[in-house]
Design an enzyme around this catalytic site. Structure first.
Site, PDB file in Angstrom:
ATOM      1  N   THR A 111      27.621 -35.879 -35.547  1.00  0.00           N
ATOM      2  CA  THR A 111      27.912 -36.450 -36.860  1.00  0.00           C
ATOM      3  C   THR A 111      27.965 -37.965 -36.768  1.00  0.00           C
ATOM      4  OG1 THR A 111      29.144 -34.454 -37.421  1.00  0.00           O
ATOM      5  CG2 THR A 111      29.519 -36.381 -38.804  1.00  0.00           C
ATOM      6  N   HIS A 150      36.297 -39.625 -30.451  1.00  0.00           N
ATOM      7  CA  HIS A 150      37.415 -39.074 -29.684  1.00  0.00           C
ATOM      8  C   HIS A 150      38.441 -40.158 -29.312  1.00  0.00           C
ATOM      9  CE1 HIS A 150      35.198 -35.452 -29.832  1.00  0.00           C
ATOM     10  NE2 HIS A 150      34.402 -35.661 -28.811  1.00  0.00           N
TER      11      HIS A 150
END
Length: 278
Positions: A111, A150
């Site tokens: 994404t 992340h």
């Protein structure tokens, strides 16, 4: 009769937090068992494209290429606000200065890359590498910039890097929707009844994680790239939220918006099948 499903997800704290109760049978599962496989996001995308896994965490970009073979589950995904990927570089600047230059991404079907391409044209020159290598590549001058995800969101300043753009914030401001990052897919061939059963089990796993977070702590730290407790807690707090229990109408609208924009740009193929499998 025992049924074992193969299940893929990343070693990142949000995924190990969500799936801990499921794979370690801390919740009632009856005859259902899960055999986990922990891989980085781009490897999971590739495994799903090959049809290797019964069930897997994927990028919503990859979902656009998988809708015929896999259905989306309502539980377990990463979708929210203030949690999108960041574009970072060694020097402060803007996105215009990065056009036609090499930008590191954590995978072609992530994404993160989809948002980069939706942002505008001229960002097609990319270098694919594991997400945990991107900051070092930017800091070392190997690439002009990088799209980080992340726990890198929390640690990039330590390498002297500058945020050029928060792609999640850009998405939220232009669409009014939360950002869909990753979802959980399951093979349509397993049938509606089993798909519903798995979805409900996954929701219970998330509920258990919220109710007893200490039970998953050792599993999370075993696999975390960044072991600092504060970073782990920040990571889970950012990516695991009420949307992880159920996408709901708002989450579904965000996913459909992302896929529609990607279709319009020719970045994913069209598909007439419903997203869910039951």
């Amino acid at each position: 009769m025992t049924l074992t499903l193969t299940l893929g997800y990343s070693p990142c704290p949000n995924d190990t937090f969500i799936f801990d109760a499921l794979v370690h049978r801390r919740i009632p599962l009856g005859d259902l068992h899960f055999r986990e496989r922990l891989e980085d996001v781009e490897t999971l995308n590739a495994l799903a494209l090959a049809g290797t896994l019964d069930m897997t965490k994927i990028s919503y970009h990859a979902l656009g290429h998988l809708r015929r073979e896999y259905a989306l589950l309502r539980a377990g995904g990463a979708l929210g606000r203030g949690c999108g990927p960041l574009v970072v570089a060694r020097e402060a600047g803007d996105m215009a200065s990065l056009r036609e230059r090499t930008i590191a991404i954590p995978g072609r079907l992530t994404t993160a890359n989809l948002l980069l391409q939706l942002y505008g044209k001229g960002f097609e020159r990319v270098a694919i590498m594991p997400f945990d290598r991107i900051m070092a590549a930017v800091a070392g001058g190997e690439v002009a910039a990088g799209v980080i995800i992340h726990e890198s969101r929390f640690t990039y300043p330590a390498l002297g890097l500058h945020k050029i753009l928060d792609l999640g914030q850009w998405w939220e401001e232009t669409t009014g929707r939360p950002i869909p990052l990753g979802g959980i897919l399951i093979k349509r061939s397993l049938g509606p009844a089993l798909i519903r059963e798995v979805d409900e089990a996954l929701r219970r796993s998330v509920e258990f994680a919220f109710a007893q977070p200490e039970r998953s702590r050792s599993y999370i730290k075993e696999h975390a790239q960044e072991l600092a407790d504060t970073v782990v807690a920040s990571h889970i707090g950012l990516y695991v939220n009420p949307f992880s229990l159920d996408l709901g109408e708002e989450g579904l609208a965000a996913v459909e918006n992302l896929l529609a924009q990607a279709e319009a740009r020719g970045l994913i193929p069209p598909c007439e099948l419903p997203l869910f499998g039951y």
